[in-house]
Design a protein around this motif. Structure first.
Motif, PDB file in Angstrom:
ATOM      1  N   ARG A 126       0.833  -1.204   0.000  1.00  0.00           N
ATOM      2  CA  ARG A 126       0.000   0.000   0.000  1.00  0.00           C
ATOM      3  C   ARG A 126       0.870   1.257   0.000  1.00  0.00           C
ATOM      4  O   ARG A 126       1.816   1.375   0.777  1.00  0.00           O
ATOM      5  CB  ARG A 126      -0.909   0.022   1.231  1.00  0.00           C
ATOM      6  CG  ARG A 126      -2.178  -0.796   1.050  1.00  0.00           C
ATOM      7  CD  ARG A 126      -3.053  -0.726   2.292  1.00  0.00           C
ATOM      8  NE  ARG A 126      -4.372  -1.305   2.050  1.00  0.00           N
ATOM      9  CZ  ARG A 126      -5.224  -1.624   2.999  1.00  0.00           C
ATOM     10  NH1 ARG A 126      -4.888  -1.423   4.268  1.00  0.00           N
ATOM     11  NH2 ARG A 126      -6.402  -2.131   2.704  1.00  0.00           N
ATOM     12  N   LEU A 127       0.522   2.197  -0.842  1.00  0.00           N
ATOM     13  CA  LEU A 127       1.253   3.453  -0.912  1.00  0.00           C
ATOM     14  C   LEU A 127       0.759   4.412   0.165  1.00  0.00           C
ATOM     15  O   LEU A 127      -0.414   4.403   0.543  1.00  0.00           O
ATOM     16  CB  LEU A 127       1.084   4.079  -2.291  1.00  0.00           C
ATOM     17  CG  LEU A 127       1.618   3.221  -3.446  1.00  0.00           C
ATOM     18  CD1 LEU A 127       1.353   3.890  -4.783  1.00  0.00           C
ATOM     19  CD2 LEU A 127       3.107   2.944  -3.275  1.00  0.00           C
ATOM     20  N   CYS A 128       1.661   5.228   0.658  1.00  0.00           N
ATOM     21  CA  CYS A 128       1.338   6.178   1.711  1.00  0.00           C
ATOM     22  C   CYS A 128       1.052   7.548   1.108  1.00  0.00           C
ATOM     23  O   CYS A 128       1.407   7.837  -0.030  1.00  0.00           O
ATOM     24  CB  CYS A 128       2.490   6.257   2.708  1.00  0.00           C
ATOM     25  SG  CYS A 128       2.819   4.690   3.546  1.00  0.00           S
ATOM     26  N   THR A 129       0.411   8.398   1.897  1.00  0.00           N
ATOM     27  CA  THR A 129      -0.018   9.711   1.406  1.00  0.00           C
ATOM     28  C   THR A 129       0.364  10.797   2.407  1.00  0.00           C
ATOM     29  O   THR A 129       1.014  10.526   3.427  1.00  0.00           O
ATOM     30  CB  THR A 129      -1.537   9.734   1.178  1.00  0.00           C
ATOM     31  OG1 THR A 129      -2.200   9.638   2.451  1.00  0.00           O
ATOM     32  CG2 THR A 129      -1.981   8.576   0.290  1.00  0.00           C
ATOM     33  N   VAL A 130      -0.067  12.012   2.109  1.00  0.00           N
ATOM     34  CA  VAL A 130       0.187  13.126   3.012  1.00  0.00           C
ATOM     35  C   VAL A 130      -0.375  12.837   4.396  1.00  0.00           C
ATOM     36  O   VAL A 130       0.230  13.183   5.423  1.00  0.00           O
ATOM     37  CB  VAL A 130      -0.432  14.419   2.436  1.00  0.00           C
ATOM     38  CG1 VAL A 130      -0.355  15.556   3.454  1.00  0.00           C
ATOM     39  CG2 VAL A 130       0.286  14.813   1.143  1.00  0.00           C
ATOM     40  N   GLU A 131      -1.527  12.176   4.447  1.00  0.00           N
ATOM     41  CA  GLU A 131      -2.146  11.850   5.745  1.00  0.00           C
ATOM     42  C   GLU A 131      -1.267  10.925   6.579  1.00  0.00           C
ATOM     43  O   GLU A 131      -1.351  10.910   7.807  1.00  0.00           O
ATOM     44  CB  GLU A 131      -3.521  11.202   5.532  1.00  0.00           C
ATOM     45  CG  GLU A 131      -4.615  12.173   5.099  1.00  0.00           C
ATOM     46  CD  GLU A 131      -4.415  12.705   3.687  1.00  0.00           C
ATOM     47  OE1 GLU A 131      -3.796  11.993   2.858  1.00  0.00           O
ATOM     48  OE2 GLU A 131      -4.863  13.817   3.408  1.00  0.00           O
ATOM     49  N   ASP A 132      -0.420  10.154   5.923  1.00  0.00           N
ATOM     50  CA  ASP A 132       0.508   9.271   6.635  1.00  0.00           C
ATOM     51  C   ASP A 132       1.787   9.989   7.036  1.00  0.00           C
ATOM     52  O   ASP A 132       2.606   9.432   7.767  1.00  0.00           O
ATOM     53  CB  ASP A 132       0.870   8.070   5.757  1.00  0.00           C
ATOM     54  CG  ASP A 132      -0.343   7.240   5.390  1.00  0.00           C
ATOM     55  OD1 ASP A 132      -1.036   6.778   6.309  1.00  0.00           O
ATOM     56  OD2 ASP A 132      -0.615   7.064   4.176  1.00  0.00           O
ATOM     57  N   GLY A 133       1.960  11.197   6.531  1.00  0.00           N
ATOM     58  CA  GLY A 133       3.155  11.967   6.862  1.00  0.00           C
ATOM     59  C   GLY A 133       4.120  12.173   5.711  1.00  0.00           C
ATOM     60  O   GLY A 133       5.208  12.745   5.910  1.00  0.00           O
ATOM     61  N   VAL A 134       3.776  11.723   4.516  1.00  0.00           N
ATOM     62  CA  VAL A 134       4.669  11.912   3.365  1.00  0.00           C
ATOM     63  C   VAL A 134       4.798  13.410   3.092  1.00  0.00           C
ATOM     64  O   VAL A 134       3.794  14.107   2.907  1.00  0.00           O
ATOM     65  CB  VAL A 134       4.130  11.192   2.112  1.00  0.00           C
ATOM     66  CG1 VAL A 134       5.065  11.412   0.934  1.00  0.00           C
ATOM     67  CG2 VAL A 134       3.959   9.698   2.394  1.00  0.00           C
ATOM     68  N   PRO A 135       6.028  13.928   3.058  1.00  0.00           N
ATOM     69  CA  PRO A 135       6.213  15.383   2.934  1.00  0.00           C
ATOM     70  C   PRO A 135       6.114  15.879   1.484  1.00  0.00           C
ATOM     71  O   PRO A 135       7.016  15.670   0.676  1.00  0.00           O
ATOM     72  CB  PRO A 135       7.629  15.592   3.484  1.00  0.00           C
ATOM     73  CG  PRO A 135       8.337  14.304   3.200  1.00  0.00           C
ATOM     74  CD  PRO A 135       7.304  13.213   3.282  1.00  0.00           C
ATOM     75  N   ILE A 136       5.018  16.529   1.160  1.00  0.00           N
ATOM     76  CA  ILE A 136       4.831  17.203  -0.123  1.00  0.00           C
ATOM     77  C   ILE A 136       4.559  18.672   0.207  1.00  0.00           C
ATOM     78  O   ILE A 136       3.420  19.034   0.547  1.00  0.00           O
ATOM     79  CB  ILE A 136       3.657  16.597  -0.930  1.00  0.00           C
ATOM     80  CG1 ILE A 136       3.871  15.113  -1.176  1.00  0.00           C
ATOM     81  CG2 ILE A 136       3.467  17.336  -2.254  1.00  0.00           C
ATOM     82  CD1 ILE A 136       5.059  14.787  -2.072  1.00  0.00           C
ATOM     83  N   PRO A 137       5.566  19.526   0.136  1.00  0.00           N
ATOM     84  CA  PRO A 137       5.383  20.920   0.570  1.00  0.00           C
ATOM     85  C   PRO A 137       4.367  21.691  -0.264  1.00  0.00           C
ATOM     86  O   PRO A 137       3.687  22.584   0.257  1.00  0.00           O
ATOM     87  CB  PRO A 137       6.786  21.532   0.428  1.00  0.00           C
ATOM     88  CG  PRO A 137       7.722  20.362   0.396  1.00  0.00           C
ATOM     89  CD  PRO A 137       6.963  19.242  -0.238  1.00  0.00           C
ATOM     90  N   GLU A 138       4.271  21.376  -1.548  1.00  0.00           N
ATOM     91  CA  GLU A 138       3.405  22.140  -2.434  1.00  0.00           C
ATOM     92  C   GLU A 138       1.930  21.830  -2.157  1.00  0.00           C
ATOM     93  O   GLU A 138       1.543  20.663  -2.091  1.00  0.00           O
ATOM     94  CB  GLU A 138       3.728  21.838  -3.893  1.00  0.00           C
ATOM     95  CG  GLU A 138       5.108  22.290  -4.341  1.00  0.00           C
ATOM     96  CD  GLU A 138       6.235  21.404  -3.833  1.00  0.00           C
ATOM     97  OE1 GLU A 138       7.396  21.830  -3.870  1.00  0.00           O
ATOM     98  OE2 GLU A 138       5.947  20.275  -3.386  1.00  0.00           O
ATOM     99  N   THR A 139       1.154  22.875  -2.017  1.00  0.00           N
ATOM    100  CA  THR A 139      -0.281  22.710  -1.772  1.00  0.00           C
ATOM    101  C   THR A 139      -1.127  23.241  -2.919  1.00  0.00           C
ATOM    102  O   THR A 139      -2.317  22.973  -2.977  1.00  0.00           O
ATOM    103  CB  THR A 139      -0.697  23.424  -0.473  1.00  0.00           C
ATOM    104  OG1 THR A 139      -0.329  24.806  -0.556  1.00  0.00           O
ATOM    105  CG2 THR A 139       0.003  22.792   0.735  1.00  0.00           C
TER     106      THR A 139
END
Length: 303
Positions: free
Chosen positions: A248-261
């Protein structure tokens, strides 16, 4: 607009192992992967018209998944000349004026998943194109809104194409991988579950939680020895659930840092000429000097 998300680790590996003479930079360092990655990114921007692009790399090959499962893929055995190209590739992407997400603790796949799901919610984004043939990424496909693009074979995988290729829908890909295993990522799957058997089972039940505990209750025509397979699944349930966690791939909710919003932060406005020339001089990559077809100052002036 369309947003293109590039698995730069995949492109780096593919270029490094391509059957052609190696590209060497200053002091003879092998830079075939970097050179090929730059060529592919410039082609994406120039010939294929990408306007909004994000790139992800595995800055460190190991991730949290190695803590969960010691057999998970790692940098062990990888050639030093390939590993040394990762930070150089990240510098190249930045000098091209593209957003790059160098992953530490997470994987490049997680960064792409996090970005895809974040920007899929933006009504300004018509389609998100995930540039990789990696079957792990098929779980991201959402009808025609998020698709996979195998650029080398010129194949686009939407929901229907995922079902044709792997036999299950995107929502079942992690469960399917848990059963059949993934040799590229280093987990073996469960004995007795080949691709067709796993696909047939998940076509009926979608996820592992919905599979009846006893094979006599399976409503799946054509599966051989359902009673024995169900027993194997019961006995190795913890194992298969671990493999699904890895898949399973992780997302921003899991803490993956994607600064761009804001997706406009991913708009390509041209390469930074000074940065690019400095990059080419530093690594002795004269062949790449003229690759960018637009410089940032020119793009800003034109705008």
């Amino acid at each position: 607009m369309q947003l293109h998300l590039v698995d730069a680790t995949y492109e780096l590996f593919r270029a490094h192992y391509a059957p052609r003479p190696p590209v060497r930079g200053r002091d003879g360092i092998v830079l075939s992967g970097v050179s090929g990655l730059v060529d592919q990114l410039c082609y994406l921007l120039r010939e294929q018209g990408a306007t909004h692009v994000g790139c992800a790399t595995d800055h460190v090959i190991e991730s949290w998944r190695n803590d969960r499962f010691p057999g998970y893929k790692s940098s062990a055995g990888m050639p030093r000349e390939l590993l040394d190209q990762f930070p150089i590739a990240e510098d190249a992407i930045a000098a091209l004026g593209l957003v790059v997400w160098p992953m530490v603790e997470w994987e490049a796949d997680d960064a792409i998943a996090a970005a895809a799901l974040r920007f899929a919610a933006d009504p300004e984004v018509e389609k998100i194109v995930v540039c990789t043939p990696d079957k792990d990424m098929a779980q991201l496909v959402r009808d025609g809104r998020i698709v996979l693009w195998d650029r080398r074979r010129e194949i686009v995988y939407d929901d229907a194409a995922v079902r044709v290729k792997w036999g299950v829908g995107p929502e079942s890909i992690p469960d399917w991988l848990a059963l059949v295993g993934d040799s590229a990522d280093g987990y073996p799957g469960i004995p007795g579950f080949g691709a067709k058997t796993a696909a047939a089972l998940l076509t009926r039940y979608v996820n592992l939680e919905h599979v009846p505990a006893r094979g006599s209750s399976w409503e799946v025509p054509g599966i051989r020895n359902p009673v024995g397979l169900a027993q194997t699944l019961r006995e190795r349930l913890d194992e298969v659930l671990l493999y699904r966690e890895l898949a399973r791939l992780c997302t921003v909710e899991d803490g993956v840092p994607i600064p761009e919003t804001d997706v406009e932060q991913l708009r390509w406005t041209g390469a930074d000429k000074s940065m690019w020339e400095t990059f080419c001089d530093r690594w002795g990559l004269e062949r790449l000097r003229s690759r960018p077809h637009r410089w940032r100052s020119e793009a800003l002036t034109a705008g």
